[in-house]
Structure formats: structure tokens, C-alpha cells
Write a protein that holds these residues in place. Sequence first.
Motif, PDB file in Angstrom:
ATOM      1  N   ASN A 132       0.858  -1.181   0.000  1.00 15.42           N
ATOM      2  CA  ASN A 132       0.000   0.000   0.000  1.00 15.42           C
ATOM      3  C   ASN A 132       0.894   1.230   0.000  1.00 15.42           C
ATOM      4  O   ASN A 132       1.587   1.499   0.976  1.00 15.42           O
ATOM      5  CB  ASN A 132      -0.903   0.001   1.239  1.00 15.42           C
ATOM      6  N   VAL A 133       0.869   1.956  -1.100  1.00 12.75           N
ATOM      7  CA  VAL A 133       1.756   3.114  -1.261  1.00 12.75           C
ATOM      8  C   VAL A 133       0.962   4.412  -1.191  1.00 12.75           C
ATOM      9  O   VAL A 133       1.017   5.141  -0.203  1.00 12.75           O
ATOM     10  CB  VAL A 133       2.548   3.028  -2.585  1.00 12.75           C
ATOM     11  N   ASN A 134       0.213   4.709  -2.259  1.00 11.75           N
ATOM     12  CA  ASN A 134      -0.551   5.958  -2.306  1.00 11.75           C
ATOM     13  C   ASN A 134      -2.054   5.732  -2.104  1.00 11.75           C
ATOM     14  O   ASN A 134      -2.854   6.642  -2.343  1.00 11.75           O
ATOM     15  CB  ASN A 134      -0.325   6.661  -3.647  1.00 11.75           C
ATOM     16  N   ASP A 138      -9.419   4.279   2.998  1.00 14.24           N
ATOM     17  CA  ASP A 138     -10.586   4.687   3.787  1.00 14.24           C
ATOM     18  C   ASP A 138     -11.492   3.508   4.133  1.00 14.24           C
ATOM     19  O   ASP A 138     -12.042   3.428   5.225  1.00 14.24           O
ATOM     20  CB  ASP A 138     -11.399   5.738   3.025  1.00 14.24           C
ATOM     21  N   LYS A 139     -11.644   2.575   3.187  1.00 16.22           N
ATOM     22  CA  LYS A 139     -12.528   1.436   3.409  1.00 16.22           C
ATOM     23  C   LYS A 139     -11.893   0.368   4.290  1.00 16.22           C
ATOM     24  O   LYS A 139     -12.553  -0.577   4.700  1.00 16.22           O
ATOM     25  CB  LYS A 139     -12.938   0.820   2.060  1.00 16.22           C
ATOM     26  N   MET A 140     -10.583   0.506   4.544  1.00 14.08           N
ATOM     27  CA  MET A 140      -9.870  -0.495   5.339  1.00 14.08           C
ATOM     28  C   MET A 140      -9.363   0.108   6.645  1.00 14.08           C
ATOM     29  O   MET A 140      -8.347  -0.314   7.180  1.00 14.08           O
ATOM     30  CB  MET A 140      -8.691  -1.049   4.522  1.00 14.08           C
ATOM     31  N   GLU A 141     -10.061   1.103   7.153  1.00 13.07           N
ATOM     32  CA  GLU A 141      -9.658   1.796   8.372  1.00 13.07           C
ATOM     33  C   GLU A 141      -9.434   0.810   9.518  1.00 13.07           C
ATOM     34  O   GLU A 141     -10.230  -0.083   9.758  1.00 13.07           O
ATOM     35  CB  GLU A 141     -10.735   2.808   8.761  1.00 13.07           C
ATOM     36  N   ASN A 142      -8.312   0.976  10.208  1.00  7.55           N
ATOM     37  CA  ASN A 142      -7.914   0.137  11.349  1.00  7.55           C
ATOM     38  C   ASN A 142      -7.513  -1.289  10.959  1.00  7.55           C
ATOM     39  O   ASN A 142      -7.240  -2.104  11.838  1.00  7.55           O
ATOM     40  CB  ASN A 142      -9.024   0.076  12.405  1.00  7.55           C
ATOM     41  N   LYS A 143      -7.489  -1.582   9.662  1.00  8.90           N
ATOM     42  CA  LYS A 143      -7.051  -2.913   9.207  1.00  8.90           C
ATOM     43  C   LYS A 143      -5.816  -2.818   8.328  1.00  8.90           C
ATOM     44  O   LYS A 143      -4.962  -3.705   8.351  1.00  8.90           O
ATOM     45  CB  LYS A 143      -8.180  -3.609   8.438  1.00  8.90           C
ATOM     46  N   ALA A 144      -5.735  -1.770   7.534  1.00  7.35           N
ATOM     47  CA  ALA A 144      -4.606  -1.602   6.619  1.00  7.35           C
ATOM     48  C   ALA A 144      -4.194  -0.144   6.580  1.00  7.35           C
ATOM     49  O   ALA A 144      -4.982   0.754   6.903  1.00  7.35           O
ATOM     50  CB  ALA A 144      -4.980  -2.094   5.215  1.00  7.35           C
ATOM     51  N   ILE A 145      -2.952   0.073   6.171  1.00 12.39           N
ATOM     52  CA  ILE A 145      -2.396   1.429   6.133  1.00 12.39           C
ATOM     53  C   ILE A 145      -1.490   1.546   4.912  1.00 12.39           C
ATOM     54  O   ILE A 145      -1.050   0.539   4.349  1.00 12.39           O
ATOM     55  CB  ILE A 145      -1.614   1.729   7.442  1.00 12.39           C
ATOM     56  N   SER A 146      -1.227   2.766   4.487  1.00 11.79           N
ATOM     57  CA  SER A 146      -0.361   2.997   3.332  1.00 11.79           C
ATOM     58  C   SER A 146       0.763   3.959   3.701  1.00 11.79           C
ATOM     59  O   SER A 146       0.697   4.657   4.718  1.00 11.79           O
ATOM     60  CB  SER A 146      -1.170   3.587   2.166  1.00 11.79           C
ATOM     61  N   LEU A 147       1.775   4.002   2.839  1.00  8.58           N
ATOM     62  CA  LEU A 147       2.859   4.968   3.039  1.00  8.58           C
ATOM     63  C   LEU A 147       2.327   6.395   3.018  1.00  8.58           C
ATOM     64  O   LEU A 147       2.795   7.255   3.759  1.00  8.58           O
ATOM     65  CB  LEU A 147       3.930   4.788   1.953  1.00  8.58           C
ATOM     66  N   LEU A 148       1.345   6.642   2.160  1.00  5.18           N
ATOM     67  CA  LEU A 148       0.731   7.967   2.085  1.00  5.18           C
ATOM     68  C   LEU A 148       0.140   8.379   3.434  1.00  5.18           C
ATOM     69  O   LEU A 148       0.330   9.506   3.890  1.00  5.18           O
ATOM     70  CB  LEU A 148      -0.370   7.963   1.018  1.00  5.18           C
ATOM     71  N   LYS A 149      -0.552   7.447   4.074  1.00  6.33           N
ATOM     72  CA  LYS A 149      -1.185   7.766   5.351  1.00  6.33           C
ATOM     73  C   LYS A 149      -0.143   7.967   6.456  1.00  6.33           C
ATOM     74  O   LYS A 149      -0.318   8.784   7.347  1.00  6.33           O
ATOM     75  CB  LYS A 149      -2.142   6.640   5.744  1.00  6.33           C
ATOM     76  N   ILE A 150       0.959   7.227   6.383  1.00  7.47           N
ATOM     77  CA  ILE A 150       2.011   7.342   7.392  1.00  7.47           C
ATOM     78  C   ILE A 150       2.752   8.665   7.269  1.00  7.47           C
ATOM     79  O   ILE A 150       2.976   9.377   8.250  1.00  7.47           O
ATOM     80  CB  ILE A 150       3.008   6.174   7.289  1.00  7.47           C
ATOM     81  N   SER A 151       3.164   8.996   6.032  1.00  6.73           N
ATOM     82  CA  SER A 151       4.058  10.142   5.829  1.00  6.73           C
ATOM     83  C   SER A 151       3.378  11.382   5.259  1.00  6.73           C
ATOM     84  O   SER A 151       3.996  12.444   5.180  1.00  6.73           O
ATOM     85  CB  SER A 151       5.195   9.734   4.889  1.00  6.73           C
ATOM     86  N   ARG A 152       2.112  11.229   4.829  1.00  5.84           N
ATOM     87  CA  ARG A 152       1.352  12.336   4.237  1.00  5.84           C
ATOM     88  C   ARG A 152       2.021  12.878   2.981  1.00  5.84           C
ATOM     89  O   ARG A 152       2.008  14.086   2.714  1.00  5.84           O
ATOM     90  CB  ARG A 152       1.140  13.457   5.265  1.00  5.84           C
ATOM     91  N   GLN A 153       2.628  11.997   2.205  1.00  2.66           N
ATOM     92  CA  GLN A 153       3.164  12.391   0.908  1.00  2.66           C
ATOM     93  C   GLN A 153       3.088  11.206  -0.049  1.00  2.66           C
ATOM     94  O   GLN A 153       3.077  10.055   0.378  1.00  2.66           O
ATOM     95  CB  GLN A 153       4.611  12.868   1.024  1.00  2.66           C
ATOM     96  N   GLU A 154       2.988  11.529  -1.346  1.00  7.40           N
ATOM     97  CA  GLU A 154       2.875  10.485  -2.351  1.00  7.40           C
ATOM     98  C   GLU A 154       4.257  10.068  -2.851  1.00  7.40           C
ATOM     99  O   GLU A 154       5.224  10.824  -2.752  1.00  7.40           O
ATOM    100  CB  GLU A 154       2.013  10.958  -3.519  1.00  7.40           C
ATOM    101  N   TYR A 155       4.316   8.840  -3.387  1.00  4.97           N
ATOM    102  CA  TYR A 155       5.577   8.275  -3.869  1.00  4.97           C
ATOM    103  C   TYR A 155       5.389   7.697  -5.269  1.00  4.97           C
ATOM    104  O   TYR A 155       4.268   7.384  -5.685  1.00  4.97           O
ATOM    105  CB  TYR A 155       6.055   7.168  -2.928  1.00  4.97           C
TER     106      TYR A 155
END
Length: 242
Positions: A132-134, A138-155
Amino acid sequence: MKFISFEEIGSTNEYVRRNLKLKEFEVVVAKKQTNDRVKRGNVWISNEGGALFSFWLHDRYELQEKIEIFSCYIVFEIIKEYIKESSKKNSEDEIENLKFKWPNDIYYKDEKISSVFCEKIRDKIIIGIRINVNNSMDKMENKAISLLKISRQEYSTEEIIEKIMRTFQQKIEHLSKEWEGILFSLNSNNFLKNKKIKIEKNGKYLEKEYRFSRVNRAGRLLIIGKGDKEETRCETSKFILI
């Protein structure tokens, strides 16, 4: 490094499985997957923004149980590198949130960020990597996360895939020499370490409690039963945390 790219595909693993005439380390990439059924019947939710790719390599390294763990280690190191670069403050704390979950997942805190799926076809091993990058997640709240959500920037997902593939090819040649160091790193950052579980057998969970100990040299997970003094090998990947 050759990429075969799709806007949408059922599964990059399935494409490689049906096209084993592809060259070794030739990378099949998709922006979106519609039927990515992976291990134990699970489905990887593949909304756009993720790094979704597969390739194959010859099983000439006596990989057996090691290949998923090795692949997870490579992905773990690359994701850690990106988190470290993006975290100007408290970077060590952020990095410590990244964990390896045996046998094939990477977690950030309690949310999944990546999975690796391997299967052997004759003398070839197909490796599928999902990160999970960018993704908005939203539909996987509390189950999955992305780099975008961690760092607040796109890659650039292409850049991430290229880094993983380059690192993979460099380190696979020295796997035997580096295996102990890989195990040390993953055991030190094991999501399951010392957590209590109950094991499923014949569709039911056993009453006895176990706790995770470590991954051994063969790539298997060792556990200790409540009241036991010695480790035993976990013979199943079906368990629940308690």
C-alpha cells in the motif's frame, strides 16, 4: 529491468503463472487487480495507488521456507527506508512501528502495509508483492495502512518496485551468507514476538495457550506452550491472537 504493465488485470501472479516463458526477474505490474486471490483463500484489496507486481526466479538457492521470509525482509527494508526519509522528527520511533508478521506480512503498528505471496511451479518460484503506497485506505480503516497515510506524501510506485527488484537481485546471490543477519533483523522486529495465541486444529481452536518465540534457521516459527520449558515448531499458520 523490464516491466510489463497493465492498467487492470485479474492478478499479476496468475499472469506470471500462465506465462512462465517470461524471463527471470521480468516484472509484471498492475495499477489495479480484480481477482487477486492469494494464500489461504484471502483476497488482497487492490484499489489504485498500490505497488502490485510479480516475477519469477529459478529455485536454485535451496529456498524452501526461506523465500517468503527473504522477500518480506527486502520489502521491510525498503519501506523502512522511505519512512525514515519522510520522518524528520522521531524517525526512530516511526521506524520501530514497522514489524514483520510471520510468514508473509509487514505491519505498521497494528495495520497491514504489505504482503508477499510465493508459489512453486516445477523449478520456478513465483513471487507476488503487494504494498500500500498511495492508497487512501478509507474502506480499510484500522485494518490496513499505506505509506501515504504514514508520511502524508505520495511516492512513485515504479521507483519503489525498481528499488525492491534491484535489492532483491543483489542480496539473493548472497542469501546463505546473510541469512543469519536477516533472521536477526526480522526476529528483532517481529510483530508476533511474545504475543499469546490459540492454534486451530480440525476447525477448532485448542484450549492450550502458546506464545511466539522466534523464527528459526529453517524459516519456521517456534512457539512455547503455557507451562512448557522448551520451544516447539508451529505446524500451522491458522491461529488467533488472544
